[in-house]
Design a protein around this motif. Sequence first.
Motif, PDB file in Angstrom:
ATOM      1  N   SER A 136      -2.664  -1.158 -16.100  1.00  0.00           N
ATOM      2  CA  SER A 136      -1.620  -0.174 -15.814  1.00  0.00           C
ATOM      3  C   SER A 136      -0.635  -0.035 -16.952  1.00  0.00           C
ATOM      4  CB  SER A 136      -0.882  -0.550 -14.525  1.00  0.00           C
ATOM      5  OG  SER A 136      -0.244  -1.795 -14.675  1.00  0.00           O
ATOM      6  N   TYR A 194      -4.574  -7.991  -8.530  1.00  0.00           N
ATOM      7  CA  TYR A 194      -3.508  -7.023  -8.820  1.00  0.00           C
ATOM      8  C   TYR A 194      -2.591  -7.446  -9.957  1.00  0.00           C
ATOM      9  CZ  TYR A 194       0.668  -9.022  -6.410  1.00  0.00           C
ATOM     10  OH  TYR A 194       1.761  -9.759  -6.035  1.00  0.00           O
ATOM     11  N   SER A 225       0.827  -1.215   0.000  1.00  0.00           N
ATOM     12  CA  SER A 225       0.000   0.000   0.000  1.00  0.00           C
ATOM     13  C   SER A 225       0.855   1.256   0.000  1.00  0.00           C
ATOM     14  CB  SER A 225      -0.936  -0.002   1.211  1.00  0.00           C
ATOM     15  OG  SER A 225      -1.808  -1.114   1.169  1.00  0.00           O
ATOM     16  N   PHE A 231      -1.762  -4.903 -13.073  1.00  0.00           N
ATOM     17  CA  PHE A 231      -0.429  -4.451 -13.462  1.00  0.00           C
ATOM     18  C   PHE A 231      -0.014  -4.968 -14.835  1.00  0.00           C
ATOM     19  CE2 PHE A 231       0.222  -3.682  -8.838  1.00  0.00           C
ATOM     20  CZ  PHE A 231       0.527  -2.332  -8.946  1.00  0.00           C
ATOM     21  N   LYS A 252       4.013   1.469  -1.072  1.00  0.00           N
ATOM     22  CA  LYS A 252       4.805   1.520  -2.293  1.00  0.00           C
ATOM     23  C   LYS A 252       4.011   2.088  -3.467  1.00  0.00           C
ATOM     24  CE  LYS A 252       7.634  -1.403  -5.322  1.00  0.00           C
ATOM     25  NZ  LYS A 252       8.160  -2.780  -5.553  1.00  0.00           N
ATOM     26  N   TYR A 253       2.706   1.763  -3.536  1.00  0.00           N
ATOM     27  CA  TYR A 253       1.907   2.163  -4.684  1.00  0.00           C
ATOM     28  C   TYR A 253       0.817   3.183  -4.329  1.00  0.00           C
ATOM     29  CZ  TYR A 253       4.151  -1.763  -7.014  1.00  0.00           C
ATOM     30  OH  TYR A 253       5.079  -2.615  -7.556  1.00  0.00           O
ATOM     31  N   LYS A 254       1.006   3.890  -3.228  1.00  0.00           N
ATOM     32  CA  LYS A 254      -0.020   4.830  -2.790  1.00  0.00           C
ATOM     33  C   LYS A 254      -0.252   5.962  -3.794  1.00  0.00           C
ATOM     34  CE  LYS A 254       3.265   7.369   0.136  1.00  0.00           C
ATOM     35  NZ  LYS A 254       3.590   7.768   1.546  1.00  0.00           N
ATOM     36  N   GLN A 255       0.759   6.239  -4.650  1.00  0.00           N
ATOM     37  CA  GLN A 255       0.598   7.310  -5.641  1.00  0.00           C
ATOM     38  C   GLN A 255      -0.447   6.963  -6.698  1.00  0.00           C
ATOM     39  OE1 GLN A 255       3.208   5.352  -5.432  1.00  0.00           O
ATOM     40  NE2 GLN A 255       3.785   4.596  -7.461  1.00  0.00           N
ATOM     41  N   LEU A 256      -0.835   5.663  -6.778  1.00  0.00           N
ATOM     42  CA  LEU A 256      -1.855   5.265  -7.751  1.00  0.00           C
ATOM     43  C   LEU A 256      -3.264   5.644  -7.310  1.00  0.00           C
ATOM     44  CD1 LEU A 256      -0.645   1.687  -8.800  1.00  0.00           C
ATOM     45  CD2 LEU A 256      -0.472   3.790 -10.123  1.00  0.00           C
TER      46      LEU A 256
END
Length: 453
Positions: free
Chosen positions: A448, A440, A385, A444, A387-391
């Motif tokens: 993504s 996920y 969460s 990805f 690591k990829y919170k910018q998504l």
Amino acid sequence: MKCIFCDNNLDNSDEHIILNSLNGKLHSKEIICSECNNFFGLHLDNVAKKFFNTILLVFQFKNASGEIAENLKGEDKFLFQKNLTPKQVKLDISEFKSQGKRLVSVSGNPKDAMKKFEKLTKTLEDTGSKIIAKSIEESTKGVPLRIKVDFKTNSEINILLNKIALEYCHYIKMTDLNTKDLALKVRVLDKTLSNVFYCNLTEEIRKFSNGEITHCIFLKKIENKLIVYIELFNVICSVIVIDDNYIGEDIEHQYYQNAITGEKMDSDLGINLNEIKKLVESKPENIVDFNPLANKLFLRKRDKDFSDKIDFELNSIANRLQNELKNKQITQKQFAEKYIDESTEMIAELSIENPYLMDDVDDANNDELNYYHSNIRAEQFEEFSNKYKQLIGKKVNYENDKTYLIEEFSQAPIAEQNGIKINRLYICLFNGFNRIYIPYREFFEGISVKYNC
């Protein structure tokens, strides 16, 4: 002969000692009258059915009822039907304004959704609004669902277990037993019964074998006590003290059956009598949560299904090669070589598709395998969460170029191996109306990449 619960004469009423609704196969016409049989059928059969319904549903018993399910948001708008297919049963109504337009969406049961949608659109038309488009949807696609279960015991379960214990004593013709007072308490559904000791949450009384899904009854004189140990689906495990001052002869009897097929089993139950001795010297608890044993049951079912699949595939390979050998297409040596090669390849493929089943293979710590199944170890969720919170909040196109926002990351428990909890990881997308959950790996490798999010 008299009914054991009242003074009525027996009238050929056939009594299932372990309830027929639970696939109990032990029965007798020399226990109970039809009046008492009907009474208990009305008051206790539903208690057992309600308690075990999730198990009956998972194992596809014909008498199972559908179970309300919830999504990862905790919304209980869904129903798992008898065939285990999900159905949305509560309407989901969403609306918001965008660029001066009022958007309305209704999802759920088609009939109810249509009725509600027509009512909404009529209200809008009555206010002078112009209907541009209509959308009615029924879908559980991409929605991870879970059944909320509660395997906590209660006073009614106490009564049921006493009834089973008493009936078993009379089934094996125990003539030196005075159970009149206890039988009367069971007949009047006395909720104050305090002779039930729930146990075996850590398998301290009896270890379950691989793939075991059984019912059992074990009767034994232990010192001056006559006890009956009962397991139903290996979930409810209990010791019932029938007589705490029993002066009759030493006795030991057991009944053991496959709970799914009904097949009687003759193997030794392996009861730990020392643990029972310690148990009946303690104070009984009326309410015990057997969810841990229910979870173990479902895991054993998964293991058994996997084992049955392997056996089926091995037999298929052997039968095909036997035909080739019979038709002289291969030699005996080639038969052996081909069987080993094809069996090894088949088991390897099944193991990849069905991980976490073999304790001697550390699938839980195999990150590559976990990623293949969109799984993570529970402890990795916070790291993921962060690591990829910018998504979060980014826009993506999905389902015929519909625009969604990445709303959050969600997880749902999938398995446990050697004490390590494994969860399925989802990317939650929301478009103002609908919320969808994408595993996920699919996200990805698909969305993504395709849309450079």
